[in-house]
Design an enzyme around this catalytic site. Structure first.
Site, PDB file in Angstrom:
ATOM      1  N   ASP A 151     -16.522  42.675 -23.627  1.00  0.00           N
ATOM      2  CA  ASP A 151     -16.776  41.253 -23.393  1.00  0.00           C
ATOM      3  C   ASP A 151     -17.911  41.051 -22.399  1.00  0.00           C
ATOM      4  OD1 ASP A 151     -16.355  38.531 -23.617  1.00  0.00           O
ATOM      5  OD2 ASP A 151     -14.197  38.648 -23.270  1.00  0.00           O
ATOM      6  N   ASP A 209     -14.869  32.091 -29.549  1.00  0.00           N
ATOM      7  CA  ASP A 209     -13.582  31.860 -28.886  1.00  0.00           C
ATOM      8  C   ASP A 209     -12.830  30.723 -29.567  1.00  0.00           C
ATOM      9  OD1 ASP A 209     -13.505  33.818 -27.032  1.00  0.00           O
ATOM     10  OD2 ASP A 209     -14.127  32.588 -25.325  1.00  0.00           O
TER      11      ASP A 209
HETATM   12  C1  GLA Z   1     -13.493  35.778 -23.388  1.00  0.00           C
HETATM   13  C2  GLA Z   1     -13.251  36.308 -24.783  1.00  0.00           C
HETATM   14  C3  GLA Z   1     -11.818  36.057 -25.169  1.00  0.00           C
HETATM   15  C4  GLA Z   1     -10.910  36.758 -24.188  1.00  0.00           C
HETATM   16  C5  GLA Z   1     -11.209  36.283 -22.785  1.00  0.00           C
HETATM   17  C6  GLA Z   1     -10.458  37.091 -21.764  1.00  0.00           C
HETATM   18  O1  GLA Z   1     -13.412  34.409 -23.332  1.00  0.00           O
HETATM   19  O2  GLA Z   1     -14.135  35.737 -25.685  1.00  0.00           O
HETATM   20  O3  GLA Z   1     -11.562  36.505 -26.468  1.00  0.00           O
HETATM   21  O4  GLA Z   1     -11.088  38.137 -24.297  1.00  0.00           O
HETATM   22  O5  GLA Z   1     -12.588  36.378 -22.479  1.00  0.00           O
HETATM   23  O6  GLA Z   1     -10.729  36.678 -20.490  1.00  0.00           O
END
Ligand code: GLA
Length: 725
Positions: free
Chosen positions: A473, A543
């Protein structure tokens, strides 16, 4: 053999099955584009370069008359300060402060080897290298063109070599430039925001410059490093489309400029905002590659060329077309609130259900209970997981699942051991407080010691726990770009060096763990680009997991990137990002068209939903080869209509799967059909769901009925087609 050169006339013909890309060296030694598009005869096309004496311009010093003015040339590598007032490709400052770069033809090489400059590069193909030189400074530019006989694409990049004695400061180093004669073109770009990535924007090309760019250090959710030039009436199936996509994950810029000579210049590469690269005598700079794909049969065919190019020649072949793990990720199921028992219950509940990888997301390290702390401390949060990760990894194995783990390797929180120990590893501007993004700072991965730390801590955890899947990430944009390790005059190298640092990390993990699958992620689709795809065969697309919103995000993403690149998970309803209520079926069917998975707590779903998951996973395993390797056809756009319809057809046209969503139901609404595409017109196909049989020509010409009735927003349907003779 795709490259032909007429040495006497200095004409270059790049030809694949469907396209021609023709260049010439003009009387002054400037390399010009004569043509790019649908395949044409191998003729001398110099007649197309009409020029006149234009007032308020500047002709080159060795021009024979006023018409030899660089603003009228169709430059393959434009420069500035010598009469071309349009977007430059290469800009440099010499030691005396002068800035004229006058690039003239020197020679060419067929079957050249393309340097990679530490960046991802396409594999295979045939490469032409054309060398231009600025005779005064001995600054050389090698232009690379890689082509594949069966693809309507050209992959371009530049290498800039300082063969002079002086140090040169490169102020701009784009990857490509091309001037196309305007045909009332439009441009299509993919813009958006976090949770709303790659929304399609189409506008007229009008005089002036339109630029998509990112200065955030990643390609960004705001603008994708992609632009397409479209014929006036281009649709999915008709008209011209020229797509340009940088194979790059950092700050970028792509500009479209229409000038008074009716030429449309498209040029792009590393963003020259805040960029300057010191080129000492003998040093060279390699630009990222740009994939350029052409179609005379609409936007759909252009997209399919990008998909084939990336699946066949860019994405790691260990994964590109291979079955993918069906993942269950705990993020939306638990967020930070989990225990070993809870995670094991989730894992046990999906035993034997066709899900084969459990991914433990954020919150397992440091003392992380929220997003205010612990990034950088990649050791287990013992209060939360007193027995470490091992029991979870073992629980996965016992239940027939692989173990996956979330990292955000490029980041650090102020509240962390890492920041306390190494505050100097954080990107910061001397003497100033540091900006936060999601309460976190960014590590200076231009530094080797920082990268070594990341490699070591992650390697240990991956090894110790047999991690087979990593979600990588990256949750903020960069600020204060400055590194302790660079002298002041080289600080503007920072952004590009950051991206090179990122690739160095990915390359290390690719080499160290050849079977480890890395899912890219940057708050979802904030770094969804071809550069990243070279190392991470799939990317968490957004997301936003809302089924309806995903139709737009996935549709927009597919303009350039294959379905195999998109991680698509089924989540709960009401959706956590939009609050929208959609049926389980709709969520499953929309998340089917990509690298599929789940994003909820499976202990909380109903028995019927679990049964549905089992059935769906079995079906997915039967269909995934078509989804991951087939040809995508977009039928109804959720941007323009009340429907999202797309289909994917196996390469041999023996099978196809279509999906449709009706966005809003209409009381007493009209009836709609969808005309399919890509089938074998003469073959007979059976619709598996209904048992009916039709000729391919019927399915494509007459279409299928969209079965939606007046009740139920966001309803979906899937059809399977099998060729029976
Ligand atoms: C980001 C990612 C999510 C998740 C969060 C965790 O927003 O895109 O899928 O992994 O971080 O903090």
């Amino acid at each position: 053999m795709s490259i032909f050169v007429n040495d006497e006339e200095k004409l270059f013909f790049i030809e694949t099955n469907d396209i021609s890309y023709v260049m010439c060296v003009n009387r002054l030694g400037i390399l010009e584009t004569l043509y790019f598009g649908k395949k044409v005869g191998r003729d001398d096309l110099r007649y197309i370069c009409r020029r006149g004496c234009r007032g308020y311009s500047a002709s080159m010093p060795d021009s024979k008359d006023r018409s030899e003015d660089a603003n009228q040339f169709r430059a393959e590598c434009s420069t500035s300060h010598y009469g071309d007032y349009r977007v430059p490709t290469v800009m440099a400052t010499f030691e005396d402060g002068s800035r004229v770069v006058d690039l003239r033809y020197e020679g060419y090489e067929i079957n050249a080897t393309r340097p990679d400059g530490g960046m991802p590069t396409v594999r295979d193909g045939e490469t032409l290298k054309i060398t231009l030189v600025d005779k005064k400074s001995l600054l050389k530019v090698n232009l690379y063109y890689t082509v594949y006989q069966d693809l309507a694409s050209v992959v371009r990049s530049l290498e800039i070599v300082n063969e002079g004695d002086e140090t040169v400061m490169l102020d701009r180093a784009f990857s490509f430039c091309i001037d196309l004669p305007n045909q009332e073109y439009k441009y299509l770009s993919l813009n958006g925001a976090h949770m709303n990535e790659r929304q399609i924007c189409v506008n007229d090309v009008i005089p002036g410059v339109y630029t998509v760019e990112s200065s955030r250090g990643t390609s960004s959710p705001q603008h994708n490093p992609f632009i397409a030039i479209l014929g006036k009436n281009a649709t999915e199936t008709e008209g011209e489309a020229f797509g340009f996509n940088l194979i790059y994950s950092g700050s970028f810029q792509i500009s479209v400029e229409l000038n008074e000579c009716n030429l449309v210049r498209v040029a792009g590469g590393v963003n020259s905002f805040d960029f300057c690269w010191e080129l000492k005598s003998g040093a060279s700079f390699v630009t990222p590659e740009c994939a350029i794909c052409y179609s005379s049969n609409g936007i759909g065919a252009m997209s399919r060329t990008f998909h084939d190019l990336y699946r066949d020649h860019l994405i790691n072949p260990n994964f590109a077309k291979k079955p993918r793990p069906i993942v269950i990720n705990n993020w939306e199921g638990t967020y930070f609130d989990f225990t070993e028992e809870k995670l094991c219950a989730m894992i046990e509940s999906v035993k034997g259900k066709g899900i084969d990888t459990f991914v433990l997301d954020d919150g397992w390290f440091g003392h992380r209970d929220n997003d205010y702390s612990s990034l950088g401390d990649w050791f287990v949060y013992e209060k939360k997981l007193p027995n470490g990760l091992k029991p979870i990894a073992q629980c996965c194995r016992r239940n027939g699942l692989k173990f996956g783990l979330w990292f955000e390797p490029e980041m650090v929180n102020r509240d962390s051991v890492l920041f306390e120990t190494h505050p100097e590893w954080t990107i910061q501007s001397p003497g100033r407080p540091i900006c936060k993004g999601r309460e976190q700072y960014v590590l200076d991965i231009t530094r080797e010691d920082v990268r070594e730390y990341i490699k070591k801590v992650m390697t240990d955890i991956i090894r110790e726990n047999d991690v087979e899947y990593v979600k990588w990430d990256m949750n903020r944009s960069l600020t204060e770009c400055w590194s302790q390790t660079l002298p002041s005059r080289r600080q503007k190298e920072f952004m590009h060096r950051y991206c090179l640092g990122y690739y160095d990390l990915l390359r290390y993990f690719e080499k160290e763990f050849p079977n480890l699958i890395i899912e890219g992620c940057a708050s979802g689709g904030g770094r969804f680009d071809a550069g990243q795809l070279a190392y991470t065969p799939q990317v968490w697309t957004s997301d936003n997991s809302d089924a309806y919103h995903r139709t737009k995000i996935q549709y927009g993403t597919s303009i350039c990137y294959p379905l195999s690149a998109m991680s698509c998970h089924v989540s709960v309803s009401p959706n956590h990002q939009t609050g929208r209520i959609t049926s389980f079926k709709s969520r499953c069917q929309i998340a089917y068209f990509g690298a599929t998975g789940y994003e909820f707590d499976p202990t909380k779903i109903t028995e019927e939903e679990m049964q549905e998951i089992v059935k769906r996973n079995e079906e997915y395993r039967r269909d995934e080869e078509i989804i991951l390797t087939g040809d995508l056809y977009r039928i109804n756009s959720p941007f323009d209509t009340n429907f999202f319809t797309q289909m994917v057809v196996s390469k041999d046209k023996s099978k196809a799967i279509a999906v449709s969503m009706q966005v809003l139901a209409d009381a007493n609404g009209p009836f709609f059909t969808a005309r399919l595409q890509g089938l074998d017109a003469d073959a007979t196909y059976k619709i598996v769901e209904s048992g009916e049989t039709f000729k391919g020509s019927t399915l494509m010409g007459v279409g299928i009925n969209l079965p939606f009735c007046s009740h139920g927003d966001f309803a979906t349907a899937i059809w399977h087609f099998e060729k029976i003779d």
